[in-house]
Design a protein around this motif. Structure first.
Motif, PDB file in Angstrom:
ATOM      1  N   THR A  89      16.528  51.387  81.528  1.00 35.49           N
ATOM      2  CA  THR A  89      15.932  52.424  80.700  1.00 35.49           C
ATOM      3  C   THR A  89      14.433  52.408  80.938  1.00 35.49           C
ATOM      4  OG1 THR A  89      17.558  51.806  79.045  1.00 35.49           O
ATOM      5  CG2 THR A  89      15.833  53.322  78.357  1.00 35.49           C
ATOM      6  N   ASP A  90      13.866  53.586  81.168  1.00 37.97           N
ATOM      7  CA  ASP A  90      12.428  53.659  81.397  1.00 37.97           C
ATOM      8  C   ASP A  90      11.888  54.731  80.468  1.00 37.97           C
ATOM      9  OD1 ASP A  90       9.922  53.533  82.350  1.00 37.97           O
ATOM     10  OD2 ASP A  90      10.350  54.576  84.253  1.00 37.97           O
ATOM     11  N   GLN A  91      11.151  54.322  79.480  1.00 42.70           N
ATOM     12  CA  GLN A  91      10.703  55.243  78.423  1.00 42.70           C
ATOM     13  C   GLN A  91      11.943  55.956  77.850  1.00 42.70           C
ATOM     14  OE1 GLN A  91       7.609  55.227  77.379  1.00 42.70           O
ATOM     15  NE2 GLN A  91       6.791  53.967  79.030  1.00 42.70           N
ATOM     16  N   LEU A  92      12.020  57.284  78.023  1.00 43.97           N
ATOM     17  CA  LEU A  92      13.182  57.988  77.496  1.00 43.97           C
ATOM     18  C   LEU A  92      14.118  58.438  78.612  1.00 43.97           C
ATOM     19  CD1 LEU A  92      11.395  60.053  74.717  1.00 43.97           C
ATOM     20  CD2 LEU A  92      12.921  58.108  74.406  1.00 43.97           C
ATOM     21  N   GLN A  93      13.973  57.834  79.788  1.00 43.35           N
ATOM     22  CA  GLN A  93      14.825  58.230  80.913  1.00 43.35           C
ATOM     23  C   GLN A  93      15.494  57.010  81.525  1.00 43.35           C
ATOM     24  OE1 GLN A  93      12.723  60.694  83.714  1.00 43.35           O
ATOM     25  NE2 GLN A  93      11.218  61.308  82.175  1.00 43.35           N
ATOM     26  N   GLY A  94      16.102  57.206  82.683  1.00 46.21           N
ATOM     27  CA  GLY A  94      16.718  56.094  83.401  1.00 46.21           C
ATOM     28  C   GLY A  94      18.161  55.897  82.978  1.00 46.21           C
ATOM     29  N   GLY A  95      18.542  54.609  82.732  1.00 46.89           N
ATOM     30  CA  GLY A  95      19.943  54.313  82.423  1.00 46.89           C
ATOM     31  C   GLY A  95      20.097  53.541  81.139  1.00 46.89           C
ATOM     32  N   LEU A  96      21.182  52.780  81.088  1.00 44.35           N
ATOM     33  CA  LEU A  96      21.544  52.085  79.845  1.00 44.35           C
ATOM     34  C   LEU A  96      21.491  50.567  79.982  1.00 44.35           C
ATOM     35  CD1 LEU A  96      24.834  54.054  79.072  1.00 44.35           C
ATOM     36  CD2 LEU A  96      22.594  54.492  78.087  1.00 44.35           C
ATOM     37  N   LEU A  97      20.914  50.063  81.093  1.00 41.60           N
ATOM     38  CA  LEU A  97      21.113  48.640  81.386  1.00 41.60           C
ATOM     39  C   LEU A  97      20.667  47.719  80.254  1.00 41.60           C
ATOM     40  CD1 LEU A  97      22.106  46.561  83.388  1.00 41.60           C
ATOM     41  CD2 LEU A  97      19.807  46.459  84.345  1.00 41.60           C
ATOM     42  N   GLN A  98      19.400  47.838  79.811  1.00 44.29           N
ATOM     43  CA  GLN A  98      18.940  46.887  78.790  1.00 44.29           C
ATOM     44  C   GLN A  98      19.701  47.038  77.470  1.00 44.29           C
ATOM     45  OE1 GLN A  98      16.995  49.026  80.612  1.00 44.29           O
ATOM     46  NE2 GLN A  98      14.846  48.385  80.445  1.00 44.29           N
ATOM     47  N   PRO A  99      19.895  48.272  76.969  1.00 42.14           N
ATOM     48  CA  PRO A  99      20.671  48.392  75.718  1.00 42.14           C
ATOM     49  C   PRO A  99      22.093  47.857  75.857  1.00 42.14           C
ATOM     50  CG  PRO A  99      19.542  50.439  76.199  1.00 42.14           C
ATOM     51  CD  PRO A  99      19.353  49.575  77.396  1.00 42.14           C
ATOM     52  N   LEU A 100      22.688  48.065  77.039  1.00 44.59           N
ATOM     53  CA  LEU A 100      24.048  47.563  77.257  1.00 44.59           C
ATOM     54  C   LEU A 100      24.065  46.044  77.159  1.00 44.59           C
ATOM     55  CD1 LEU A 100      26.941  48.353  78.065  1.00 44.59           C
ATOM     56  CD2 LEU A 100      26.247  48.140  80.448  1.00 44.59           C
ATOM     57  N   LEU A 101      23.112  45.412  77.869  1.00 44.82           N
ATOM     58  CA  LEU A 101      23.029  43.948  77.814  1.00 44.82           C
ATOM     59  C   LEU A 101      22.745  43.503  76.386  1.00 44.82           C
ATOM     60  CD1 LEU A 101      20.987  43.168  81.060  1.00 44.82           C
ATOM     61  CD2 LEU A 101      23.415  42.741  80.616  1.00 44.82           C
ATOM     62  N   LEU A 104      25.834  43.670  74.271  1.00 49.34           N
ATOM     63  CA  LEU A 104      26.801  42.615  74.617  1.00 49.34           C
ATOM     64  C   LEU A 104      26.347  41.267  74.056  1.00 49.34           C
ATOM     65  CD1 LEU A 104      27.795  43.555  78.286  1.00 49.34           C
ATOM     66  CD2 LEU A 104      29.104  43.851  76.183  1.00 49.34           C
ATOM     67  N   VAL A 105      25.046  40.966  74.216  1.00 51.69           N
ATOM     68  CA  VAL A 105      24.557  39.663  73.750  1.00 51.69           C
ATOM     69  C   VAL A 105      24.613  39.591  72.218  1.00 51.69           C
ATOM     70  CG1 VAL A 105      22.552  38.146  73.624  1.00 51.69           C
ATOM     71  CG2 VAL A 105      23.115  39.297  75.765  1.00 51.69           C
ATOM     72  N   ILE A 106      24.149  40.646  71.547  1.00 50.35           N
ATOM     73  CA  ILE A 106      24.138  40.627  70.077  1.00 50.35           C
ATOM     74  C   ILE A 106      25.566  40.504  69.542  1.00 50.35           C
ATOM     75  CG2 ILE A 106      23.669  41.994  67.999  1.00 50.35           C
ATOM     76  CD1 ILE A 106      21.262  43.199  69.485  1.00 50.35           C
ATOM     77  N   ALA A 107      26.478  41.320  70.091  1.00 54.75           N
ATOM     78  CA  ALA A 107      27.854  41.303  69.575  1.00 54.75           C
ATOM     79  C   ALA A 107      28.513  39.961  69.856  1.00 54.75           C
ATOM     80  CB  ALA A 107      28.666  42.434  70.192  1.00 54.75           C
ATOM     81  N   SER A 108      28.323  39.412  71.069  1.00 62.31           N
ATOM     82  CA  SER A 108      28.962  38.123  71.365  1.00 62.31           C
ATOM     83  C   SER A 108      28.439  37.045  70.435  1.00 62.31           C
ATOM     84  CB  SER A 108      28.702  37.679  72.805  1.00 62.31           C
ATOM     85  OG  SER A 108      28.668  38.747  73.664  1.00 62.31           O
ATOM     86  N   SER A 268      19.611  48.144  72.038  1.00 59.75           N
ATOM     87  CA  SER A 268      21.064  48.096  71.880  1.00 59.75           C
ATOM     88  C   SER A 268      21.613  49.507  71.967  1.00 59.75           C
ATOM     89  CB  SER A 268      21.428  47.469  70.534  1.00 59.75           C
ATOM     90  OG  SER A 268      20.860  48.240  69.503  1.00 59.75           O
ATOM     91  N   LEU A 269      22.891  49.637  72.299  1.00 57.28           N
ATOM     92  CA  LEU A 269      23.502  50.961  72.478  1.00 57.28           C
ATOM     93  C   LEU A 269      23.523  51.792  71.191  1.00 57.28           C
ATOM     94  CD1 LEU A 269      26.462  50.139  74.891  1.00 57.28           C
ATOM     95  CD2 LEU A 269      24.349  51.345  75.439  1.00 57.28           C
ATOM     96  N   PRO A 270      23.954  51.222  70.041  1.00 58.33           N
ATOM     97  CA  PRO A 270      23.999  52.066  68.839  1.00 58.33           C
ATOM     98  C   PRO A 270      22.621  52.624  68.484  1.00 58.33           C
ATOM     99  CG  PRO A 270      25.040  49.942  68.432  1.00 58.33           C
ATOM    100  CD  PRO A 270      24.431  49.874  69.778  1.00 58.33           C
ATOM    101  N   TYR A 271      21.612  51.747  68.614  1.00 54.45           N
ATOM    102  CA  TYR A 271      20.260  52.205  68.300  1.00 54.45           C
ATOM    103  C   TYR A 271      19.872  53.332  69.249  1.00 54.45           C
ATOM    104  CZ  TYR A 271      15.607  51.685  66.320  1.00 54.45           C
ATOM    105  OH  TYR A 271      14.453  51.892  65.634  1.00 54.45           O
ATOM    106  N   MET A 272      20.309  53.205  70.493  1.00 58.43           N
ATOM    107  CA  MET A 272      19.983  54.212  71.496  1.00 58.43           C
ATOM    108  C   MET A 272      20.634  55.555  71.147  1.00 58.43           C
ATOM    109  SD  MET A 272      20.213  53.638  75.517  1.00 58.43           S
ATOM    110  CE  MET A 272      19.193  54.564  76.637  1.00 58.43           C
ATOM    111  N   VAL A 273      21.897  55.472  70.674  1.00 55.91           N
ATOM    112  CA  VAL A 273      22.594  56.703  70.286  1.00 55.91           C
ATOM    113  C   VAL A 273      21.758  57.456  69.255  1.00 55.91           C
ATOM    114  CG1 VAL A 273      24.643  57.631  69.149  1.00 55.91           C
ATOM    115  CG2 VAL A 273      24.865  55.735  70.757  1.00 55.91           C
TER     116      VAL A 273
END
Lengths: 320, 285
Positions: A89-101, A104-108, A268-273
């Motif tokens: 993720t770069d500013q408001l563009q790019g992908g989902l890599l950091q939120p995805l990680l 995963l880390v928070i949930a685990s 995180s993904l939910p926050y991103m949503v």
């Protein structure tokens, strides 16, 4: 359906009125079903109304779920590119890599902590606690299940983020989400243990086997599928939790790091949503990422629930 | 087998409860008729909450004999049986007066470890209750946990005890299978093998054939006769014919009281008490 329900009662009423006490013989001469007393029109109408109410209730449950799923998939699939999963993720563009990680880390972490605490709690409640203590403890975790997640987030914010000066980070998020998961896993553990037949325990007691052996070799073994299913359901519930994360992990564009569990906001993904949605950001790129994040979460939840189903089916087949 | 117990043990172990032993021996009507006593209840009064199940029960159980506990439903047979291996201790509202002596020593003596007590006094339930593990593991479960056998000796122990209950031929090729595919009678035999594998001195049978067909019932009854005199057997039964078939001695309980205790034939043919005569003639219960 309505044709059948409307057509047959008329005949039934004629049968019941015409034959009365000798209805058995009269009915038999008309048709093989006539052996039984005819069903009244009123009863048939009642059945139909109740059936319709049940079907309506079911539709009310399914419709929003389907609508939501179709909406998410519709928004995400059109613009879906597999590389968003590995693009940063770069500013408001790019992908989902950091939120995805981050997710995963928070949930685990949360599920790990919650599982340990809940399974021990469930074992205590089911096997050791008695009388009023048991009711009080059970009431306590049931109340915990009813506390809105945003309130738990706020409590985490006040005590951990501010009170202990941890700042936003992985650790407060993990702790708050684990509290959220505890009631579900505890409930699953307690009820799975309670379903282990008393005859197993009695048999083991009568052989003079130590309680620890009974617990390990018989009780837990029979209860494991139920407990694992509880853990999966709890994971599916907390993985999409947003409100507690607003207060505890917040958002950033760094990778989650176990070396910095405090003082480092974690994406995180939910926050991103929520944060990249058209409500917060009127930017198309961001909105697409928000829909992608929602789709990934939806798939996670679906997989977790299916996995739970598979485990239940598998254990049924092997339970004998 | 450990049934050839050290004769010095009762006297030496009786200690704080010896007074009660003497009393029990005196009150038991047939105390002088046969061999040594394995289990004695001394003024045992027992109940749950406000209900009293057993009142002032004084009986003795002969070592190496089969003793039947008979009586109408609710007479306290099963409660008495479950008291012998302390299975009632944790039932809520449980209260007790009096004592139960194994070889002259109270089973509630602080020095008695309940696990070891239950190893010495085994039990078979109304319904077969094999554990959810393989047939072989079922047989050796108790023996393994009590460290009576190592991993290497498991198969031998399983074979020995399955043979003893006459199940070896039927299961020797499926030792790794689930016990739940066996018939009810076979499951009960498996549970018996499991109980025998921990080398008990006393075996408590709680209506062991009530859920079985006649053939399986016969198998269990014949087996029970082979257990004595190595093992002292106490069997609760609703079936008077069964008591006549298997039991050397019979104890008749009614409404929580011990009514009569004596040789089975004597008790059935020439009961000393009118209540017993009524019951064995099928006039109540």
């Amino acid at each position: 359906m309505s044709e059948r329900a409307g057509g047959r009662p008329t005949g039934a009423r004629v049968a019941s009125g015409g034959h009365g006490a000798s209805g058995r013989h009269g009915g038999a001469s008309r048709s093989p079903e006539g052996m039984w007393p005819p069903v009244s029109r009123r009863r048939k109408a009642g059945n139909l109304v109740f059936w319709l109410l049940c079907a309506l209730a079911l539709a009310l449950v399914i419709a929003p779920t389907l609508w939501l799923a179709v909406d998410i998939i519709g928004k995400a699939v059109g613009n879906w590119q597999w590389n968003v999963l590995v693009t940063r993720t770069d500013q408001l563009q790019g992908g989902l890599l950091q939120p995805l990680l981050g997710t995963l880390v928070i949930a685990s972490g949360a599920i790990l902590i919650a599982s340990i605490v809940s399974i021990l709690t469930g074992m205590y409640l089911s096997e050791y606690a008695t009388g009023p203590l048991r009711s009080v403890l059970r009431g306590a975790y049931e109340v915990l299940a009813g506390i809105p997640s945003i309130v738990l987030g706020l409590v985490g914010y006040v005590t951990l983020v501010v009170g202990l000066h941890w700042g936003y980070g992985l650790l407060p998020a993990v702790l708050v989400l684990s509290v959220l998961a505890i009631p579900y896993i505890t409930k699953a553990t307690e009820s799975s243990l309670a379903q282990v037949p008393t005859s197993y325990r009695e048999g083991a007691d009568a052989l003079g086997l130590p309680p620890s052996w009974t617990m390990r070799r018989i009780v837990l073994k029979s209860a494991v599928p139920g407990i694992v299913t509880g853990v999966l359901i709890a994971t599916a519930i907390i993985i999409g939790e947003t409100a507690p994360l607003i207060y505890t992990s917040n958002f950033s564009d760094v990778n989650p790091s176990l070396a910095h569990v405090t003082h480092l906001a974690v994406p995180s993904l939910p926050y991103m949503v929520y944060y990249f949605s058209f409500l917060a950001q009127p930017i198309k790129h961001a909105n697409i990422l928000s829909a992608d994040a929602a789709l990934v979460l939806l798939v996670f939840v679906l997989v977790l629930i299916l996995l739970g189903r598979v485990i239940v089916a598998w254990s049924r087949r092997h339970a004998e | 087998m450990s049934t050839q117990a050290d004769p010095a043990q009762p006297a030496e172990a009786a200690g704080p409860v010896r007074g009660r032993v003497d009393q029990a021996v005196v009150t038991a009507p047939h105390a002088a008729t046969a061999g040594p006593v394995a289990l004695t209840t001394a003024g045992l009064t027992l109940g749950f909450g406000t209900r009293t199940i057993l009142s002032d029960v004084c009986v003795d159980v002969r070592r190496g004999a089969v003793t039947a506990l008979i009586g109408p439903t609710g007479s306290g047979k099963t409660t008495l049986l479950r008291t012998f291996n302390r299975m009632n201790d944790r039932v809520s509202g449980y209260h007790r007066k009096g004592d139960v002596l194994l070889d002259g020593r109270s089973i509630w003596h602080p020095g008695v470890e309940v696990m070891e007590l239950r190893r010495r006094i085994g039990m078979l339930f109304q319904r077969p209750n094999p554990f959810p593990m393989s047939i072989m593991e079922n047989v050796v479960a108790g023996a393994r946990a009590h460290r009576l056998v190592g991993k290497a000796g498991m198969k031998d122990v399983a074979e020995k005890h399955l043979t003893a209950v006459g199940l070896w031929g039927a299961v020797k090729d499926r030792l790794k299978d689930s016990p739940f595919r066996l018939s009810g009678g076979q499951q009960q035999l498996l549970c018996l093998a499991r109980a025998l594998a921990v080398t008990p001195e006393v075996l408590l049978l709680d209506e062991p054939t009530s859920s079985l067909d006649p053939a399986a019932t016969q198998a269990i009854e014949e087996l029970v006769r082979t257990l004595v005199p190595d093992i002292t057997v106490i069997i609760v039964t609703h079936n008077l014919a069964q008591a006549l078939r298997v039991a050397d001695r019979t104890i008749f309980l009614n409404q929580g009281r011990m009514v009569e205790n004596g040789e089975t034939r004597q008790l059935f043919e020439h009961p000393a008490e009118e209540e017993t005569a009524h019951y064995v003639a099928g006039r109540f219960g």
